[in-house]
Design an enzyme around this catalytic site. Structure first.
Site, PDB file in Angstrom:
ATOM      1  N   GLU A 102       0.833  -1.202   0.000  1.00  0.00           N
ATOM      2  CA  GLU A 102       0.000   0.000   0.000  1.00  0.00           C
ATOM      3  C   GLU A 102       0.867   1.251   0.000  1.00  0.00           C
ATOM      4  OE1 GLU A 102      -2.986   0.301   2.977  1.00  0.00           O
ATOM      5  OE2 GLU A 102      -4.222  -1.259   2.076  1.00  0.00           O
ATOM      6  N   HIS A 106       2.184   5.238  -3.249  1.00  0.00           N
ATOM      7  CA  HIS A 106       2.487   6.670  -3.167  1.00  0.00           C
ATOM      8  C   HIS A 106       3.808   6.917  -3.889  1.00  0.00           C
ATOM      9  CE1 HIS A 106      -0.679   7.557  -0.157  1.00  0.00           C
ATOM     10  NE2 HIS A 106      -0.476   6.288   0.171  1.00  0.00           N
ATOM     11  N   ARG A 107       3.727   7.411  -5.103  1.00  0.00           N
ATOM     12  CA  ARG A 107       4.925   7.605  -5.928  1.00  0.00           C
ATOM     13  C   ARG A 107       5.519   8.994  -5.670  1.00  0.00           C
ATOM     14  NH1 ARG A 107       1.330   4.415  -8.495  1.00  0.00           N
ATOM     15  NH2 ARG A 107       0.132   6.156  -9.300  1.00  0.00           N
ATOM     16  N   ARG A 212      -3.735   8.397   4.582  1.00  0.00           N
ATOM     17  CA  ARG A 212      -3.482   7.203   5.396  1.00  0.00           C
ATOM     18  C   ARG A 212      -3.723   7.411   6.889  1.00  0.00           C
ATOM     19  NH1 ARG A 212      -3.870   3.140   1.752  1.00  0.00           N
ATOM     20  NH2 ARG A 212      -2.543   3.555  -0.062  1.00  0.00           N
TER      21      ARG A 212
END
Length: 258
Positions: A102, A106-107, A212
């Site tokens: 997960e 997030h790149r 998150r």
């Protein structure tokens, strides 16, 4: 976060497989350490002031950020994001593999994770603590999790421990037979613990936290999986100590990344 969720459950499992291997350890916590950082509220100030002061902005590199809270709040409120990028934080994270999968959606960060190809993975597995809600109610986008019954908690705990012990014993048998680590690891479940370094700046971290963590005062609701939220909460605590004014502005303006 409750105290119980941060404590380790290190009960070994032995004798639960046909051919017992090393003791299998079970944990319910997430570990986050700040390895190094170049990050302060003053970094935001000098980066922002170059747009109007040019070379004179160098004089504010070591400025007292407490005297410029208004500027930081203005930048956050009006979503002028780039001044929040001139800093860097590197975290060491130990968590189950499914959390990392997960995380890497997030790149906006740099990642290096330990490899099951090059090292023998340790027999450490995640098992939900009793405080972890188990039952999903509602539809996607509008659901909630509730505690679950004692029977459900006992079932989850027992099944996870049994499956992990058997899987790791299979892994060991293949390694002992000379099978390559990258092949033998195929039997291991994604709740086995891994570790990684992740490096990001404050703007990227705010983006991560906005998605998150679940907060009642967030401008946009988020529904993170609890295990990655546990990691995010620890990262946020460390960041807040480095950049308190920026963190306060982030909270004040609805926990929206600028």
């Amino acid at each position: 976060m409750t105290t119980q969720e941060t404590e380790q459950s290190t009960e070994p499992v032995t004798g639960s497989v046909t051919e017992p291997g090393p003791d299998v350890e079970f944990r319910s916590d997430m570990k986050v350490d700040l390895v190094r950082a170049s990050a302060s509220d003053s970094d935001v100030l000098f980066a922002a002031r170059v747009s109007t002061a040019g070379e004179q902005s160098l004089a504010s590199v070591d400025a007292d950020a407490s005297k410029s809270l208004g500027l930081i709040n203005f930048l956050m409120r009006d979503r002028h994001g780039s001044p929040f990028e001139h800093n860097s934080m590197t975290f060491y994270v130990s968590a189950p593999i499914f959390v990392f999968r997960e995380f890497m959606r997030h790149r906006i960060a740099s990642y290096n994770e330990e490899s099951g190809r090059y090292r023998e993975l340790r027999p450490v597995f995640y098992v939900p603590s009793h405080e972890r809600a188990l039952v999903q109610q509602g539809r996607p986008g509008a659901y909630e999790f509730v505690a679950g019954t004692e029977e459900q908690h006992a079932l989850v705990d027992g099944e996870i421990r049994s499956v992990c012990a058997h899987a790791y014993a299979s892994y060991q048998r293949m390694l002992e037979a000379g099978v390559a680590r990258e092949v033998a690891r195929a039997v291991l479940p994604v709740n086995i613990y891994s570790s990684m370094y992740v490096t990001m700046n404050a703007r990227a971290l705010m983006n991560f936290l906005s998605l998150r963590t679940k907060r009642p005062d967030s401008r946009f609701p988020s529904f993170p999986q609890r295990e990655i939220e546990m990691v995010a909460e620890k990262m946020e605590d460390l960041w807040a100590g480095l950049m308190p004014a920026t963190h306060t502005a982030f909270e004040t303006h609805g926990r929206v990344a600028p």
